[in-house]
Design a protein around this motif. Structure first.
Motif, PDB file in Angstrom:
ATOM      1  N   ARG A 205       0.889  -1.182   0.000  1.00 15.03           N
ATOM      2  CA  ARG A 205       0.000   0.000   0.000  1.00 15.03           C
ATOM      3  C   ARG A 205       0.911   1.211   0.000  1.00 15.03           C
ATOM      4  N   LEU A 206       0.714   2.120  -0.957  1.00 13.83           N
ATOM      5  CA  LEU A 206       1.551   3.310  -1.024  1.00 13.83           C
ATOM      6  C   LEU A 206       1.250   4.235   0.152  1.00 13.83           C
ATOM      7  N   PHE A 207       2.265   4.528   0.932  1.00 13.01           N
ATOM      8  CA  PHE A 207       2.140   5.402   2.089  1.00 13.01           C
ATOM      9  C   PHE A 207       1.677   6.795   1.647  1.00 13.01           C
ATOM     10  N   GLY A 208       0.669   7.322   2.344  1.00 22.52           N
ATOM     11  CA  GLY A 208       0.229   8.695   2.123  1.00 22.52           C
ATOM     12  C   GLY A 208      -0.559   8.936   0.861  1.00 22.52           C
ATOM     13  N   VAL A 209      -0.965   7.884   0.171  1.00 20.82           N
ATOM     14  CA  VAL A 209      -1.693   8.023  -1.087  1.00 20.82           C
ATOM     15  C   VAL A 209      -3.110   7.474  -0.922  1.00 20.82           C
ATOM     16  N   ASP A 210      -4.087   8.242  -1.375  1.00 20.30           N
ATOM     17  CA  ASP A 210      -5.480   7.803  -1.360  1.00 20.30           C
ATOM     18  C   ASP A 210      -6.023   7.909  -2.771  1.00 20.30           C
ATOM     19  N   ALA A 211      -6.221   6.774  -3.399  1.00 23.63           N
ATOM     20  CA  ALA A 211      -6.738   6.727  -4.772  1.00 23.63           C
ATOM     21  C   ALA A 211      -8.177   6.226  -4.757  1.00 23.63           C
ATOM     22  N   PRO A 212      -8.963   6.621  -5.758  1.00 27.27           N
ATOM     23  CA  PRO A 212     -10.349   6.140  -5.847  1.00 27.27           C
ATOM     24  C   PRO A 212     -10.383   4.612  -5.967  1.00 27.27           C
ATOM     25  N   GLU A 213     -11.432   4.023  -5.456  1.00 24.72           N
ATOM     26  CA  GLU A 213     -11.581   2.564  -5.459  1.00 24.72           C
ATOM     27  C   GLU A 213     -12.078   2.060  -6.806  1.00 24.72           C
ATOM     28  N   VAL A 214     -11.507   0.950  -7.264  1.00 21.01           N
ATOM     29  CA  VAL A 214     -11.963   0.294  -8.493  1.00 21.01           C
ATOM     30  C   VAL A 214     -13.203  -0.549  -8.173  1.00 21.01           C
ATOM     31  N   LEU A 215     -13.843  -1.061  -9.195  1.00 22.93           N
ATOM     32  CA  LEU A 215     -15.018  -1.923  -9.039  1.00 22.93           C
ATOM     33  C   LEU A 215     -14.699  -3.059  -8.078  1.00 22.93           C
ATOM     34  N   ARG A 216     -15.563  -3.269  -7.095  1.00 22.12           N
ATOM     35  CA  ARG A 216     -15.406  -4.352  -6.129  1.00 22.12           C
ATOM     36  C   ARG A 216     -16.750  -5.006  -5.928  1.00 22.12           C
ATOM     37  N   GLY A 217     -16.907  -6.216  -6.452  1.00 22.76           N
ATOM     38  CA  GLY A 217     -18.191  -6.912  -6.334  1.00 22.76           C
ATOM     39  C   GLY A 217     -19.296  -6.087  -6.969  1.00 22.76           C
ATOM     40  N   GLN A 218     -20.305  -5.761  -6.181  1.00 16.55           N
ATOM     41  CA  GLN A 218     -21.428  -4.961  -6.669  1.00 16.55           C
ATOM     42  C   GLN A 218     -21.206  -3.455  -6.466  1.00 16.55           C
ATOM     43  N   THR A 219     -20.101  -3.084  -5.836  1.00 19.81           N
ATOM     44  CA  THR A 219     -19.809  -1.672  -5.589  1.00 19.81           C
ATOM     45  C   THR A 219     -19.128  -1.086  -6.820  1.00 19.81           C
ATOM     46  N   PRO A 220     -19.755  -0.087  -7.438  1.00 16.37           N
ATOM     47  CA  PRO A 220     -19.168   0.480  -8.658  1.00 16.37           C
ATOM     48  C   PRO A 220     -17.851   1.208  -8.380  1.00 16.37           C
ATOM     49  N   ALA A 221     -17.050   1.330  -9.427  1.00 18.57           N
ATOM     50  CA  ALA A 221     -15.791   2.062  -9.312  1.00 18.57           C
ATOM     51  C   ALA A 221     -16.075   3.539  -9.073  1.00 18.57           C
ATOM     52  N   GLU A 222     -15.199   4.181  -8.308  1.00 15.78           N
ATOM     53  CA  GLU A 222     -15.302   5.608  -8.086  1.00 15.78           C
ATOM     54  C   GLU A 222     -14.726   6.337  -9.306  1.00 15.78           C
ATOM     55  N   PRO A 223     -15.135   7.596  -9.521  1.00 20.29           N
ATOM     56  CA  PRO A 223     -14.586   8.359 -10.651  1.00 20.29           C
ATOM     57  C   PRO A 223     -13.059   8.411 -10.595  1.00 20.29           C
ATOM     58  N   PHE A 224     -12.443   8.249 -11.743  1.00 13.26           N
ATOM     59  CA  PHE A 224     -10.990   8.299 -11.929  1.00 13.26           C
ATOM     60  C   PHE A 224     -10.239   7.105 -11.351  1.00 13.26           C
ATOM     61  N   ALA A 225     -10.945   6.083 -10.885  1.00 14.50           N
ATOM     62  CA  ALA A 225     -10.278   4.915 -10.302  1.00 14.50           C
ATOM     63  C   ALA A 225      -9.362   4.225 -11.308  1.00 14.50           C
ATOM     64  N   TYR A 226      -9.829   4.062 -12.535  1.00 16.80           N
ATOM     65  CA  TYR A 226      -9.017   3.358 -13.527  1.00 16.80           C
ATOM     66  C   TYR A 226      -7.924   4.258 -14.091  1.00 16.80           C
ATOM     67  N   ASP A 227      -8.134   5.559 -14.072  1.00 16.43           N
ATOM     68  CA  ASP A 227      -7.066   6.487 -14.450  1.00 16.43           C
ATOM     69  C   ASP A 227      -5.925   6.405 -13.440  1.00 16.43           C
ATOM     70  N   ALA A 228      -6.281   6.367 -12.153  1.00 19.20           N
ATOM     71  CA  ALA A 228      -5.270   6.252 -11.089  1.00 19.20           C
ATOM     72  C   ALA A 228      -4.519   4.927 -11.223  1.00 19.20           C
ATOM     73  N   ARG A 229      -5.255   3.853 -11.473  1.00 16.62           N
ATOM     74  CA  ARG A 229      -4.611   2.541 -11.637  1.00 16.62           C
ATOM     75  C   ARG A 229      -3.660   2.553 -12.830  1.00 16.62           C
ATOM     76  N   ASP A 230      -4.109   3.119 -13.951  1.00 17.56           N
ATOM     77  CA  ASP A 230      -3.266   3.161 -15.147  1.00 17.56           C
ATOM     78  C   ASP A 230      -2.015   4.009 -14.924  1.00 17.56           C
ATOM     79  N   GLU A 231      -2.152   5.096 -14.178  1.00 18.14           N
ATOM     80  CA  GLU A 231      -0.986   5.928 -13.869  1.00 18.14           C
ATOM     81  C   GLU A 231       0.005   5.160 -12.996  1.00 18.14           C
ATOM     82  N   LEU A 232      -0.488   4.408 -12.024  1.00 13.59           N
ATOM     83  CA  LEU A 232       0.408   3.622 -11.183  1.00 13.59           C
ATOM     84  C   LEU A 232       1.079   2.516 -12.002  1.00 13.59           C
ATOM     85  N   ILE A 233       0.374   1.935 -12.943  1.00  9.63           N
ATOM     86  CA  ILE A 233       0.986   0.949 -13.842  1.00  9.63           C
ATOM     87  C   ILE A 233       2.141   1.606 -14.594  1.00  9.63           C
TER      88      ILE A 233
END
Length: 136
Positions: free
Chosen positions: A33-61
């Motif tokens: 877990r990156l210290f001090g970083v709070d990124a939007p949550e991606v899709l989890r089960g029935q909980t939809p992804a938060e806005p920009f979640a996949y942008d944040a994931r792609d940037e970390l990739i």
């Protein structure tokens, strides 16, 4: 000698880690877990992804291509290694993902360590701050 072993155990390194979301990677068997970083949550089960979640994931990739190292800060309540990371792409992955504008500083833990990176993202209108750029 035990001091060297303890110091060595406080850093983990890997090549091209898998990325779960905008603030969590897997380096070998260790979830980081990156210290001090709070990124939007991606899709989890029935909980939809938060806005920009996949942008944040792609940037970390993008930021974690090549060799990655992380210095241990603590274990979180889920047992994850919480760390400050660097890579072949960035000397400070944590700040870079915040500077992208797709994540924010998790001030509860970082106590302002990444405030400048977040301010830079906001001022430049990067990521989620697009259209909200502040005058310099």
């Amino acid at each position: 000698m035990p001091l060297l072993i303890i110091a060595a155990a406080s850093i983990i390194a890997c090549t091209d880690p898998s990325v779960h979301d905008g603030d969590t990677i897997r380096c070998g068997a260790e979830r980081v877990r990156l210290f001090g970083v709070d990124a939007p949550e991606v899709l989890r089960g029935q909980t939809p992804a938060e806005p920009f979640a996949y942008d944040a994931r792609d940037e970390l990739i993008r930021l974690t291509r090549g060799r990655v190292g992380c210095r241990f800060v603590e274990r979180d309540r889920y047992g994850r290694f919480v760390g400050k990371c660097w890579s072949s792409v960035s000397s400070d992955v944590n700040a870079a993902v915040i500077r992208s504008g797709f994540a924010t500083e998790y001030r509860r833990y970082s106590k302002g360590l990444y405030a400048r990176a977040e301010s830079e993202a906001r001022s430049a209108g990067h990521g989620a701050w697009a259209g909200q750029a502040q005058a310099r």
